[in-house]
Design a protein around this motif. Structure first.
Motif, mmCIF file in Angstrom:
data_model
loop_
_atom_site.group_PDB
_atom_site.id
_atom_site.type_symbol
_atom_site.label_atom_id
_atom_site.label_comp_id
_atom_site.label_asym_id
_atom_site.label_seq_id
_atom_site.Cartn_x
_atom_site.Cartn_y
_atom_site.Cartn_z
ATOM 1 N N ALA A 24 0.893 -1.312 0.004
ATOM 2 C CA ALA A 24 0.134 0.110 -0.025
ATOM 3 C C ALA A 24 0.915 1.184 0.003
ATOM 4 O O ALA A 24 1.956 1.223 0.653
ATOM 5 C CB ALA A 24 -0.601 0.121 1.262
ATOM 6 N N THR A 25 0.723 2.205 -0.944
ATOM 7 C CA THR A 25 1.354 3.249 -1.004
ATOM 8 C C THR A 25 0.441 4.635 -0.904
ATOM 9 O O THR A 25 -0.648 4.320 -1.581
ATOM 10 C CB THR A 25 2.420 3.312 -2.278
ATOM 11 N N ILE A 26 0.912 5.559 -0.802
ATOM 12 C CA ILE A 26 0.207 6.834 -0.922
ATOM 13 C C ILE A 26 0.412 7.359 -2.525
ATOM 14 O O ILE A 26 1.304 7.450 -2.965
ATOM 15 C CB ILE A 26 0.779 8.009 0.072
ATOM 16 N N GLY A 27 -0.722 7.982 -3.110
ATOM 17 C CA GLY A 27 -0.643 8.044 -4.485
ATOM 18 C C GLY A 27 -2.173 8.908 -4.798
ATOM 19 O O GLY A 27 -2.550 9.413 -3.978
ATOM 20 N N GLY A 28 -2.319 8.973 -5.992
ATOM 21 C CA GLY A 28 -3.299 9.832 -6.570
ATOM 22 C C GLY A 28 -3.425 11.150 -6.183
ATOM 23 O O GLY A 28 -2.762 12.024 -6.490
ATOM 24 N N GLU A 29 -4.748 11.650 -5.591
ATOM 25 C CA GLU A 29 -5.230 12.979 -5.193
ATOM 26 C C GLU A 29 -4.719 13.384 -3.816
ATOM 27 O O GLU A 29 -5.218 14.104 -3.265
ATOM 28 C CB GLU A 29 -6.494 13.204 -5.399
ATOM 29 N N THR A 30 -3.853 12.485 -3.085
ATOM 30 C CA THR A 30 -3.568 12.807 -1.779
ATOM 31 C C THR A 30 -3.174 14.139 -1.497
ATOM 32 O O THR A 30 -2.419 14.837 -2.053
ATOM 33 C CB THR A 30 -2.263 11.788 -1.118
ATOM 34 N N LEU A 31 -3.605 14.756 -0.241
ATOM 35 C CA LEU A 31 -3.530 16.141 -0.129
ATOM 36 C C LEU A 31 -3.650 17.146 -1.063
ATOM 37 O O LEU A 31 -3.037 18.286 -1.080
ATOM 38 C CB LEU A 31 -2.078 16.283 0.633
ATOM 39 N N THR A 32 -4.531 16.906 -1.893
ATOM 40 C CA THR A 32 -4.909 17.815 -2.908
ATOM 41 C C THR A 32 -5.352 19.248 -2.424
ATOM 42 O O THR A 32 -5.060 20.251 -3.234
ATOM 43 C CB THR A 32 -5.816 17.301 -4.072
ATOM 44 N N GLU A 33 -6.131 18.898 -1.121
ATOM 45 C CA GLU A 33 -6.540 20.476 -0.815
ATOM 46 C C GLU A 33 -5.423 21.263 -0.227
ATOM 47 O O GLU A 33 -5.533 22.332 -0.362
ATOM 48 C CB GLU A 33 -7.593 20.146 0.269
ATOM 49 N N LEU A 34 -4.622 20.668 0.394
ATOM 50 C CA LEU A 34 -3.330 21.378 0.957
ATOM 51 C C LEU A 34 -2.554 21.720 -0.069
ATOM 52 O O LEU A 34 -2.045 22.945 -0.071
ATOM 53 C CB LEU A 34 -2.635 20.360 2.098
ATOM 54 N N ARG A 35 -2.388 21.123 -0.980
ATOM 55 C CA ARG A 35 -1.442 21.491 -2.377
ATOM 56 C C ARG A 35 -1.965 22.787 -2.785
ATOM 57 O O ARG A 35 -1.412 23.892 -3.052
ATOM 58 C CB ARG A 35 -1.433 20.329 -3.227
ATOM 59 N N GLN A 36 -3.451 22.769 -3.198
ATOM 60 C CA GLN A 36 -3.941 23.900 -3.864
ATOM 61 C C GLN A 36 -4.048 25.091 -2.903
ATOM 62 O O GLN A 36 -3.780 26.178 -3.243
ATOM 63 C CB GLN A 36 -5.534 23.383 -4.251
ATOM 64 N N SER A 37 -4.124 24.942 -1.632
ATOM 65 C CA SER A 37 -4.315 26.181 -0.697
ATOM 66 C C SER A 37 -2.803 26.624 -0.476
ATOM 67 O O SER A 37 -2.961 28.061 -0.422
ATOM 68 C CB SER A 37 -4.912 25.535 0.694
ATOM 69 N N PHE A 38 -2.092 25.961 -0.325
ATOM 70 C CA PHE A 38 -0.456 26.580 -0.428
ATOM 71 C C PHE A 38 -0.201 27.422 -1.704
ATOM 72 O O PHE A 38 0.472 28.402 -1.594
ATOM 73 C CB PHE A 38 0.639 25.503 -0.003
#
Length: 286
Positions: free
Chosen positions: A132-146
């Protein structure tokens, strides 16, 4: 005849810094809710495989949760760390184990194709790789906000959230590494927080803060963080005022090839053409 390329993959991540931050997170009380969930899911997925595994390794997982979850099903499951150096091979002998599992570790590997190839070589024929690995849209909200906050306050954007591979890319990497019967799927987990600073505190307690080599080395302005939290609340909050954070857990599985495994049909060996099957289906529905 040209010699094979020895060019190293780009070093996106500072893996020495990652190890330091994971150690610090454990010291001050790690936030383990994602790993706890993955370990439980890992046990269910392993139990669904109708065969026994006698000798396995847990590769790179930060914590004991996976080994604890699989203890009753895999008699021997030892921890193997991922090297800090990109040039250092995994401590795995060829064809030495019948199971390799890994939880929430491979997203911070610089040479993922190389690591997958080494895992494939370490498996005995018909051995299983499950990760299991982190991928896809992980933390997309934080990325966009920053990004919005930095553009407004500082006039430019710096990399803060790691780029994550998507489902299709990871499936292609399994095939490239030589795994048979590769499968990928994603489990989207949405976690709610009181505010963006509570989310960032959890990321610190996961040892998952910014380890990009291209990260900004000077401290960010207080105004940037305040603006980021404001943008986050405006764009990604629920009616009760709490914010959402997306974590996409991508599951990977593949087998070391063995003659007993199912094989795809050879081209031209089908008894009915696709066109004939489509026409037949149309007639059956009229």
């Amino acid at each position: 005849m040209t010699s094979p390329s020895t060019e190293m993959p780009p070093r996106l991540f500072d893996r020495a810094l990652l190890r330091d931050r994971q150690t610090r997170a454990v010291k001050y009380g790690a936030a383990s809710f994602l790993l706890d969930r993955v370990a439980e899911d890992m046990a269910e997925r392993q139990q669904a495989v109708l065969r026994e595994f006698s000798d396995g390794i847990d590769l790179g997982t930060s914590g004991d949760q996976v080994r604890d979850a699989l203890r009753d099903n895999v008699p021997q499951l030892r921890a193997v760390v991922l090297p800090v150096s990109d040039t250092e091979p995994l401590a795995l002998a060829p064809s030495s184990v019948d199971l390799v599992v890994s939880a929430l570790a491979l997203q911070f590997v610089n040479d993922l194709p190389g690591v997958l190839a080494q895992i494939r070589r370490a498996l005995k024929p018909d051995g299983l790789f499950l990760a299991a690995t982190i991928g896809g849209e992980t933390l997309t909200e934080l990325r966009q906000s920053f990004a919005a906050a930095e553009a407004e306050v500082e006039g430019g954007v710096s990399p803060r959230v790691a780029p994550f591979a998507d489902l299709r890319d990871l499936g292609a990497l399994l095939q490239r590494a030589g795994f048979a019967l590769p499968v990928t799927d994603v489990d989207r987990i949405v976690v709610r927080y009181d505010n963006a600073f509570a989310l960032m505190q959890d990321l610190r307690r996961m040892g998952a803060t910014n380890i990009l080599n291209e990260r900004r080395r000077t401290p960010s302005r207080r105004a940037t963080f305040l603006k980021m939290a404001q943008v986050y609340a405006e764009r990604f909050s629920d009616p009760d005022g709490r914010i959402r954070a997306t974590f996409d857990v991508v599951w990977l599985s593949g087998w070391a090839p063995h003659e007993s495994q199912q094989k795809p049909l050879k081209p031209g060996s089908a008894k009915m053409s696709l066109a004939h099957a489509v026409n037949k289906a149309r007639k059956d529905t009229t």
